[in-house]
Each structure stands twice: as C-alpha cells, then as structure tokens.
Design a protein around this motif. Sequence first.
Motif, PDB file in Angstrom:
ATOM      1  N   PRO A   1       0.823  -1.223   0.000  1.00 18.12           N
ATOM      2  CA  PRO A   1       0.000   0.000   0.000  1.00 18.12           C
ATOM      3  C   PRO A   1       0.855   1.270   0.000  1.00 18.12           C
ATOM      4  CG  PRO A   1      -0.852  -1.558   1.603  1.00 18.12           C
ATOM      5  CD  PRO A   1       0.441  -2.122   1.098  1.00 18.12           C
ATOM      6  N   TRP A   2       1.931   1.275   0.751  1.00 22.50           N
ATOM      7  CA  TRP A   2       2.805   2.454   0.783  1.00 22.50           C
ATOM      8  C   TRP A   2       3.532   2.659  -0.545  1.00 22.50           C
ATOM      9  CZ3 TRP A   2       1.665   5.936   3.963  1.00 22.50           C
ATOM     10  CH2 TRP A   2       1.137   5.628   5.203  1.00 22.50           C
ATOM     11  N   PHE A   3       3.895   1.569  -1.193  1.00 23.79           N
ATOM     12  CA  PHE A   3       4.546   1.666  -2.496  1.00 23.79           C
ATOM     13  C   PHE A   3       3.596   2.304  -3.519  1.00 23.79           C
ATOM     14  CE2 PHE A   3       5.647  -0.199  -6.654  1.00 23.79           C
ATOM     15  CZ  PHE A   3       6.938   0.305  -6.785  1.00 23.79           C
ATOM     16  N   ILE A   4       2.351   1.872  -3.522  1.00 21.30           N
ATOM     17  CA  ILE A   4       1.362   2.426  -4.458  1.00 21.30           C
ATOM     18  C   ILE A   4       1.084   3.897  -4.126  1.00 21.30           C
ATOM     19  CG2 ILE A   4      -1.050   2.271  -5.197  1.00 21.30           C
ATOM     20  CD1 ILE A   4      -0.754  -0.801  -4.887  1.00 21.30           C
ATOM     21  N   ILE A   5       0.967   4.237  -2.854  1.00 24.69           N
ATOM     22  CA  ILE A   5       0.747   5.624  -2.462  1.00 24.69           C
ATOM     23  C   ILE A   5       1.934   6.491  -2.886  1.00 24.69           C
ATOM     24  CG2 ILE A   5       0.580   7.157  -0.454  1.00 24.69           C
ATOM     25  CD1 ILE A   5      -1.146   4.949   0.872  1.00 24.69           C
ATOM     26  N   LEU A  42       3.970   5.953  -5.479  1.00 24.09           N
ATOM     27  CA  LEU A  42       3.906   6.152  -6.935  1.00 24.09           C
ATOM     28  C   LEU A  42       2.867   7.205  -7.309  1.00 24.09           C
ATOM     29  CD1 LEU A  42       4.231   2.541  -8.405  1.00 24.09           C
ATOM     30  CD2 LEU A  42       5.927   4.372  -8.426  1.00 24.09           C
ATOM     31  N   LEU A  43       1.717   7.165  -6.678  1.00 26.33           N
ATOM     32  CA  LEU A  43       0.683   8.162  -6.968  1.00 26.33           C
ATOM     33  C   LEU A  43       1.130   9.559  -6.544  1.00 26.33           C
ATOM     34  CD1 LEU A  43      -2.514   6.160  -5.925  1.00 26.33           C
ATOM     35  CD2 LEU A  43      -1.729   6.690  -8.245  1.00 26.33           C
ATOM     36  N   GLY A  44       1.723   9.675  -5.376  1.00 23.25           N
ATOM     37  CA  GLY A  44       2.216  10.979  -4.907  1.00 23.25           C
ATOM     38  C   GLY A  44       3.311  11.525  -5.796  1.00 23.25           C
ATOM     39  N   TYR A  45       4.218  10.650  -6.222  1.00 19.87           N
ATOM     40  CA  TYR A  45       5.298  11.065  -7.120  1.00 19.87           C
ATOM     41  C   TYR A  45       4.735  11.579  -8.447  1.00 19.87           C
ATOM     42  CZ  TYR A  45       9.542  10.838  -9.920  1.00 19.87           C
ATOM     43  OH  TYR A  45      10.587  11.150 -10.750  1.00 19.87           O
ATOM     44  N   GLY A  85       3.682  16.028 -12.121  1.00 19.35           N
ATOM     45  CA  GLY A  85       2.714  16.754 -12.950  1.00 19.35           C
ATOM     46  C   GLY A  85       2.643  18.226 -12.583  1.00 19.35           C
ATOM     47  N   LEU A  86       2.632  18.538 -11.296  1.00 14.01           N
ATOM     48  CA  LEU A  86       2.597  19.932 -10.858  1.00 14.01           C
ATOM     49  C   LEU A  86       3.892  20.659 -11.215  1.00 14.01           C
ATOM     50  CD1 LEU A  86       0.837  19.552  -7.387  1.00 14.01           C
ATOM     51  CD2 LEU A  86      -0.121  20.480  -9.506  1.00 14.01           C
ATOM     52  N   THR A  87       5.014  19.965 -11.125  1.00 13.57           N
ATOM     53  CA  THR A  87       6.291  20.572 -11.515  1.00 13.57           C
ATOM     54  C   THR A  87       6.294  20.917 -12.998  1.00 13.57           C
ATOM     55  OG1 THR A  87       7.437  19.323  -9.795  1.00 13.57           O
ATOM     56  CG2 THR A  87       8.786  20.224 -11.573  1.00 13.57           C
ATOM     57  N   LEU A  88       5.868  20.003 -13.847  1.00 11.06           N
ATOM     58  CA  LEU A  88       5.830  20.263 -15.289  1.00 11.06           C
ATOM     59  C   LEU A  88       4.840  21.383 -15.621  1.00 11.06           C
ATOM     60  CD1 LEU A  88       6.020  16.642 -16.732  1.00 11.06           C
ATOM     61  CD2 LEU A  88       7.788  18.403 -16.784  1.00 11.06           C
TER      62      LEU A  88
END
Length: 172
Positions: free
Chosen positions: A18-22, A24-27, A32-35
């Motif tokens: 669950p933490w790995f998936i969270i 990836l989504l956060g990254y 996206g916000l940086t771009l």
Amino acid sequence: MTEQTTSPVKPWYKQFWPWFIIFLLGYSVVQGLTLLTVATRNPPGLISDDYYDVGKGINQSLEREKFAERLQLHGQLNLDNTTGVATLTLEGNSRPQQIVLNLISPTQPERDRRVILQPAADGQYRGQMVDEVSGRRFVELLGQEGSQNWRLFEEENITDGQAIMIGDNPSY
C-alpha cells in the motif's frame, strides 16, 4: 488433528505494497505539478497565434524587398564591437534621413538589437550600438524613399570587424 499456526495479519499501514502504491501516486502528482509550473512560467516564444497577421507581414516584407531591388540598393555594414559603432555604406537610388538596423536573433528574442543609423558627412550612415553583437543574426535594414518603405535582409554569422554585404548587387 494437526494444528496450523497462523501468523497474525498485519494491519494495512504496516505492509509494504500500500505504501509503495501511495508513493507512486504521490510522485506522479508532484511531477505533474512541476511540469505544469515550468510550462506556465516559460511559454514558447516562437509560436504565433495569429497566422493571418504573420502572412500579411510576410507579404509586406516581400513588397519592401522588391522596392529595394528596384532602387538597386546594396551596401556594406561594419559592426565595431570595440567602439560600439555601426557603419553602413549604402549604394543605390535612395538617401533616407535615417535607416533602422535590426539585428535579430533567430531563437532568442532578448538578444535582438535595434540601431538607428544617421547620415554622416562622408556619405556613410553611422549609429551607436548598446552592446556587443556576435553570432548568428538576421540583419535587416529599413529605410524610406518617398512615401514607400524599403527593406534589405540577410542572414549572417557576425564576428567582430567582419564586413557584412547586404543586397543583391554588391560592387565591393
């Protein structure tokens, strides 16, 4: 009967996946916000929204260049970065009160320079440059004869002290 030993099931927040998936989504959200931030702060400068006006400008430039050909205009331009003086020797059938020299960078608009050339006593035109000019540039001379404007245009790789020939019929 055999007794099975079952390990106690860990709660979800103590497991890896669950933490790995969270993560990836956060990254993905951060990237996206940086771009988006980079794209909004650095808009593309070479794209035109109004192609019709650009096309009209091209037609006007061609008319001005044809008028310069009819006047048989050509010249030699010298840019002295040491003294900051631009000198133009113009030959042909036009002696305008002033000539506008545009030194246009093809990819970096902040490096564009405009110099106003005034007639000097020796028949040449001179103007003061603000700073040094070198590298690939579009060299544009704009003048007026009667009520019509003319234009001479060349693409050059400018180096200090090099003479730039402008026009179709240089006699140098």
